[in-house]
Scaffold this active site. Structure first.
Site, PDB file in Angstrom:
ATOM      1  N   LEU A 141      34.239  48.484  -7.901  1.00  0.00           N
ATOM      2  CA  LEU A 141      33.592  47.677  -6.861  1.00  0.00           C
ATOM      3  C   LEU A 141      32.081  47.836  -6.977  1.00  0.00           C
ATOM      4  O   LEU A 141      31.595  48.929  -7.306  1.00  0.00           O
ATOM      5  CB  LEU A 141      34.040  48.148  -5.470  1.00  0.00           C
ATOM      6  CG  LEU A 141      35.514  47.926  -5.119  1.00  0.00           C
ATOM      7  CD1 LEU A 141      35.839  48.550  -3.766  1.00  0.00           C
ATOM      8  CD2 LEU A 141      35.850  46.440  -5.118  1.00  0.00           C
ATOM      9  N   GLU A 186      34.434  49.206   5.281  1.00  0.00           N
ATOM     10  CA  GLU A 186      35.152  48.089   4.653  1.00  0.00           C
ATOM     11  C   GLU A 186      36.460  48.603   4.041  1.00  0.00           C
ATOM     12  O   GLU A 186      37.510  47.960   4.157  1.00  0.00           O
ATOM     13  CB  GLU A 186      34.232  47.433   3.615  1.00  0.00           C
ATOM     14  CG  GLU A 186      34.864  46.632   2.513  1.00  0.00           C
ATOM     15  CD  GLU A 186      35.796  45.527   2.935  1.00  0.00           C
ATOM     16  OE1 GLU A 186      35.733  45.043   4.075  1.00  0.00           O
ATOM     17  OE2 GLU A 186      36.634  45.156   2.090  1.00  0.00           O
TER      18      GLU A 186
HETATM   19  N1  LIG Z   1      35.825  42.982  -4.218  1.00  0.00           N
HETATM   20  C1  LIG Z   1      37.156  43.000  -4.145  1.00  0.00           C
HETATM   21  O1  LIG Z   1      37.742  42.682  -3.090  1.00  0.00           O
HETATM   22  C2  LIG Z   1      37.972  43.436  -5.337  1.00  0.00           C
HETATM   23  C3  LIG Z   1      39.355  43.600  -5.209  1.00  0.00           C
HETATM   24  C4  LIG Z   1      40.089  43.990  -6.341  1.00  0.00           C
HETATM   25  C5  LIG Z   1      39.449  44.197  -7.546  1.00  0.00           C
HETATM   26  N2  LIG Z   1      38.108  44.030  -7.626  1.00  0.00           N
HETATM   27  C6  LIG Z   1      37.407  44.216  -8.906  1.00  0.00           C
HETATM   28  O2  LIG Z   1      37.875  43.239  -9.836  1.00  0.00           O
HETATM   29  C7  LIG Z   1      37.742  43.784 -11.160  1.00  0.00           C
HETATM   30  C8  LIG Z   1      39.085  43.687 -11.870  1.00  0.00           C
HETATM   31  O3  LIG Z   1      39.437  42.301 -11.991  1.00  0.00           O
HETATM   32  P1  LIG Z   1      39.985  41.713 -13.381  1.00  0.00           P
HETATM   33  O4  LIG Z   1      40.053  40.230 -13.267  1.00  0.00           O
HETATM   34  O5  LIG Z   1      39.169  42.290 -14.485  1.00  0.00           O
HETATM   35  O6  LIG Z   1      41.436  42.369 -13.521  1.00  0.00           O
HETATM   36  P2  LIG Z   1      42.781  42.291 -12.639  1.00  0.00           P
HETATM   37  O7  LIG Z   1      43.007  40.907 -12.117  1.00  0.00           O
HETATM   38  O8  LIG Z   1      42.816  43.435 -11.698  1.00  0.00           O
HETATM   39  O9  LIG Z   1      43.862  42.654 -13.772  1.00  0.00           O
HETATM   40  C9  LIG Z   1      44.035  41.764 -14.845  1.00  0.00           C
HETATM   41  C10 LIG Z   1      45.272  42.182 -15.598  1.00  0.00           C
HETATM   42  O10 LIG Z   1      46.428  42.098 -14.736  1.00  0.00           O
HETATM   43  C11 LIG Z   1      47.520  41.567 -15.446  1.00  0.00           C
HETATM   44  N3  LIG Z   1      47.875  40.284 -14.841  1.00  0.00           N
HETATM   45  C12 LIG Z   1      47.091  39.470 -14.071  1.00  0.00           C
HETATM   46  N4  LIG Z   1      47.780  38.381 -13.683  1.00  0.00           N
HETATM   47  C13 LIG Z   1      49.025  38.516 -14.207  1.00  0.00           C
HETATM   48  C14 LIG Z   1      50.205  37.725 -14.170  1.00  0.00           C
HETATM   49  N5  LIG Z   1      50.262  36.555 -13.500  1.00  0.00           N
HETATM   50  N6  LIG Z   1      51.310  38.162 -14.814  1.00  0.00           N
HETATM   51  C15 LIG Z   1      51.305  39.335 -15.489  1.00  0.00           C
HETATM   52  N7  LIG Z   1      50.207  40.129 -15.582  1.00  0.00           N
HETATM   53  C16 LIG Z   1      49.093  39.716 -14.952  1.00  0.00           C
HETATM   54  C17 LIG Z   1      47.092  41.465 -16.899  1.00  0.00           C
HETATM   55  O11 LIG Z   1      47.370  42.748 -17.445  1.00  0.00           O
HETATM   56  P3  LIG Z   1      47.676  42.963 -19.034  1.00  0.00           P
HETATM   57  O12 LIG Z   1      46.365  42.738 -19.732  1.00  0.00           O
HETATM   58  O13 LIG Z   1      48.143  44.387 -19.109  1.00  0.00           O
HETATM   59  O14 LIG Z   1      48.734  41.953 -19.414  1.00  0.00           O
HETATM   60  C18 LIG Z   1      45.594  41.259 -16.773  1.00  0.00           C
HETATM   61  O15 LIG Z   1      44.868  41.638 -17.924  1.00  0.00           O
HETATM   62  C19 LIG Z   1      37.278  45.228 -10.986  1.00  0.00           C
HETATM   63  O16 LIG Z   1      35.865  45.277 -11.121  1.00  0.00           O
HETATM   64  C20 LIG Z   1      37.691  45.556  -9.552  1.00  0.00           C
HETATM   65  O17 LIG Z   1      36.918  46.590  -8.982  1.00  0.00           O
HETATM   66  C21 LIG Z   1      37.362  43.650  -6.551  1.00  0.00           C
END
Ligand SMILES: NC(=O)c1ccc[n+]([C@@H]2O[C@H](COP(=O)([O-])OP(=O)(O)OC[C@H]3O[C@@H](n4cnc5c(N)ncnc54)[C@H](OP(=O)(O)O)[C@@H]3O)[C@@H](O)[C@H]2O)c1
Length: 212
Positions: free
Chosen positions: A24, A31
């Site tokens: 984050l 929050e």
């Molecule tokens: N501000 C907020 O409210 C908040 C909340 C949550 C997260 N975040 C931030 O968001 C960032 C992470 O986001 P991100 O987009 O990089 O990753 P993410 O959405 O957390 O994870 C992506 C991974 O999840 C799996 N995945 C996603 N959709 C899928 C589906 N429909 N079916 C099967 N597997 C699926 C895949 O894994 P595989 O590659 O293993 O197949 C994909 O590579 C971090 O910086 C975190 O801190 C912020």
């Protein structure tokens, strides 16, 4: 209550930024408390909520805090099998299948808790979004004076409308502590301030899905 509402919970800054280098961009304890209360609290005592997250978001949670307690945790990865239990969490390789499987369990609400990839895939599935809007407003000289960098973004919500603060309060179980309603420069909202941040809680309805 019939099928659990699928609801997205996200915190974001004005450019729709939600993450930085896998974590984050900010550290805001109130929050985090709100997030915990929202995703844990239920209207019905004999039900719990589920949280669905992408594999990278799961990895971003410190090991001592996961699975998120008092919630059914589901982690998605293409490398995982079909929906199945793995010790204290569930694994799934398919978002729709995970939602269908959770709808057969005593689950009140299904919260999709990120990250960016999962939010983007859930836009047309979720009936509601609970969005915390975070503004960087330096006033404390002891704290960083630069807005935090972000490298991960949420898509813009195009067919969503913001509900009133009263509707937000009704939408949440009473265990969720909302800060007092105030009229400040961003309008009439439930505001919190911490360090150099002002933030407030909102509810958006997805107008392309029939919601009340
Ligand atoms: N501000 C907020 O409210 C908040 C909340 C949550 C997260 N975040 C931030 O968001 C960032 C992470 O986001 P991100 O987009 O990089 O990753 P993410 O959405 O957390 O994870 C992506 C991974 O999840 C799996 N995945 C996603 N959709 C899928 C589906 N429909 N079916 C099967 N597997 C699926 C895949 O894994 P595989 O590659 O293993 O197949 C994909 O590579 C971090 O910086 C975190 O801190 C912020």
């Amino acid at each position: 209550m019939g099928k659990p509402i699928v609801c997205i919970v996200a915190a974001l800054c004005p450019q729709m930024g939600i993450g930085f280098r896998g974590g984050l961009p900010w550290k805001l304890s109130r929050e985090m408390k709100y997030f915990r209360q929202v995703t844990t609290s239920t209207f019905t005592q004999d039900k719990s909520n589920a949280v669905i997250m992408g594999r990278r978001t799961w990895e971003s949670i410190p090991a001592r805090f996961r699975p998120l307690k008092n919630r059914i945790n589901v982690v998605l990865s293409k490398k995982f099998p079909n929906f199945q239990r793995d010790n204290d969490r569930y694994l799934s390789n398919d978002l729709s299948e995970a939602i269908r499987s959770l709808q057969t369990l005593p689950v009140e609400r299904i919260y999709i808790i990120g990250g960016a990839q999962l939010y983007a895939e859930s836009i047309d599935i979720a009936t509601h979004w609970l969005v915390t809007k975070i503004y960087f407003e330096p006033h404390d000289q002891q704290q960083p004076q630069q807005a935090p960098p972000v490298d991960t973004f949420l898509p813009r919500l195009t067919h969503h409308s913001e509900a009133s603060p009263e509707r937000l309060a009704e939408f949440l179980p009473t265990q969720v502590e909302l800060p007092p309603l105030q009229t400040l420069q961003y309008g009439r909202r439930h505001y919190n301030t911490q360090d150099n941040y002002t933030y407030w809680y909102t509810l958006y309805n997805n107008n392309s899905i029939n919601t009340t």
